[in-house]
Design a protein around this motif. Sequence first.
Motif, mmCIF file in Angstrom:
data_model
loop_
_atom_site.group_PDB
_atom_site.id
_atom_site.type_symbol
_atom_site.label_atom_id
_atom_site.label_comp_id
_atom_site.label_asym_id
_atom_site.label_seq_id
_atom_site.Cartn_x
_atom_site.Cartn_y
_atom_site.Cartn_z
ATOM 1 N N THR A 134 12.718 -9.773 4.879
ATOM 2 C CA THR A 134 13.830 -10.477 4.683
ATOM 3 C C THR A 134 14.081 -11.621 5.799
ATOM 4 O O THR A 134 14.888 -12.465 5.470
ATOM 5 N N LEU A 135 13.813 -11.420 7.142
ATOM 6 C CA LEU A 135 14.073 -12.485 8.036
ATOM 7 C C LEU A 135 13.387 -13.564 7.667
ATOM 8 O O LEU A 135 13.762 -14.691 7.879
ATOM 9 N N ASN A 161 10.044 -1.263 8.127
ATOM 10 C CA ASN A 161 10.051 -2.275 8.805
ATOM 11 C C ASN A 161 9.353 -3.449 8.220
ATOM 12 O O ASN A 161 9.635 -4.779 8.513
ATOM 13 N N LEU A 162 8.560 -3.363 7.190
ATOM 14 C CA LEU A 162 8.074 -4.635 6.165
ATOM 15 C C LEU A 162 9.344 -5.108 5.550
ATOM 16 O O LEU A 162 9.512 -6.412 5.473
ATOM 17 N N ILE A 167 12.797 -8.523 -1.360
ATOM 18 C CA ILE A 167 12.240 -7.163 -1.342
ATOM 19 C C ILE A 167 13.059 -6.372 -2.504
ATOM 20 O O ILE A 167 14.181 -6.150 -2.622
ATOM 21 N N MET A 168 11.879 -5.598 -3.043
ATOM 22 C CA MET A 168 12.370 -4.444 -4.061
ATOM 23 C C MET A 168 11.967 -3.306 -3.268
ATOM 24 O O MET A 168 10.690 -2.724 -3.261
ATOM 25 N N THR A 190 0.879 -1.236 -0.014
ATOM 26 C CA THR A 190 0.036 0.110 0.060
ATOM 27 C C THR A 190 0.941 1.259 -0.029
ATOM 28 O O THR A 190 0.600 2.230 -0.655
ATOM 29 N N SER A 191 1.837 1.220 0.866
ATOM 30 C CA SER A 191 2.687 2.633 0.674
ATOM 31 C C SER A 191 3.250 2.830 -0.293
ATOM 32 O O SER A 191 3.715 4.055 -0.780
#
Length: 409
Positions: free
Chosen positions: A280-281, A274-275, A286-287, A176-177
């Motif tokens: 990643t953990l 935070n996401l 992630i892009m 969403t962000s």
Amino acid sequence: MQRSSGSQVRVQAGASPETSPQRPVILGRIPHDSVGTFWDMLAIRVIFAIVCVAAGYHFQPFNLSKINASLAGLVFSVAVVLFEVRLRRMSLRRLIGAATGSILGILGAYLTSLILTHTSMPPSTRSFFSLAVFLVMAYIGLILGANKGDMLNLQAFGGVFGSERSMKHSFKVLDTSVIIDGRVADIADALFLDGTVIIPQFVLHELQLVADSADPLKRQRGRRGLEVLQRIQKMPHLDVQVAEDDFQQIPEVDLKLIELAKRYNAKIVTNDFNLNKVATLQGIEIMNVNQLANALKPVVLPGETMRVFILREGKEYNQGVAYLDDGTMVVVDGARKMINKTVDITVTSVHQTTAGKMIFGRYDERGEQMPRSGAPVQQAEAHAGTRPMEGAAGGERPPRPLYPESGRS
């Protein structure tokens, strides 16, 4: 696309009749009619379990009763399904290595059993050793082949195994962000984003709630996000799909995005710090748009000259602060009197902080007092080290004016 300010953009599903809707965001749905979806795999596994139970009930292995044989068939089917679920998570290299190791182990066990047939062992002992060697060799070959499978070079086979990597990274889930941010549309327009873009249904619902907010700022952000989706939808090189998958037991949207990315083996496009860390953990790729923007900032080295607009004074004495087009802060020593003017500075150092990059420079006021009429800029820069007002012997500094020239910019 120009942003509409008069009417509110809405998602087609669940639109509120309180305001007049604009052109709805009509996105395609992810097809669920192919084999491989959750319900298809569940049906196949249930049929397999029924067949195993029926086979145990009919053949009654190990002289078991019909009920015990049926339970044995059910346990066997559950073990096979668990093994199949584990195999689906393995890469193609590990599968090829495991299969090759198992075949070599079985071949070695067969040759060993041929040698045991020429010995004087009792038949029962020979059968036990043959079975033990078969199990050990097959197990060792399976484990070693799977562990060493990453050393295989599948590119040597040409395009035979070239589709697994492209299919693995063909799905991108938008957060969403990053939709509200809007820069993802520019990235996709520049062909840096391709494949299938997944818009989760719960993200659309969240965008609609933001667009329906009573706060004018939130409402404007929600409209911007919906307009970004419309812009992405019109790009011919992207396949925009809506995922109806929802996880009712998970209340947080970020955790739903992670679960959806796991289900489709997709990457998450976001600018949420935070996401980024949480995904990643958990092994999700992630892009991050912010990381891409920081990587594209121009590299400035100490000693280079650059032209900046002094916007305000700094915290220290005689400092001025300027900003580049990408938002990078430039702290200039000796530029406090040059506020609201464009000056040439010399970069002294560059510091990378958690908030971004900061550039420190120095403004040489003496360079601005050089006569520029009748000589090109290159000639003035070439003679920057020799001041025409200085004497040849004394080398004294020329007198400075009390006030800067008003016409200088």
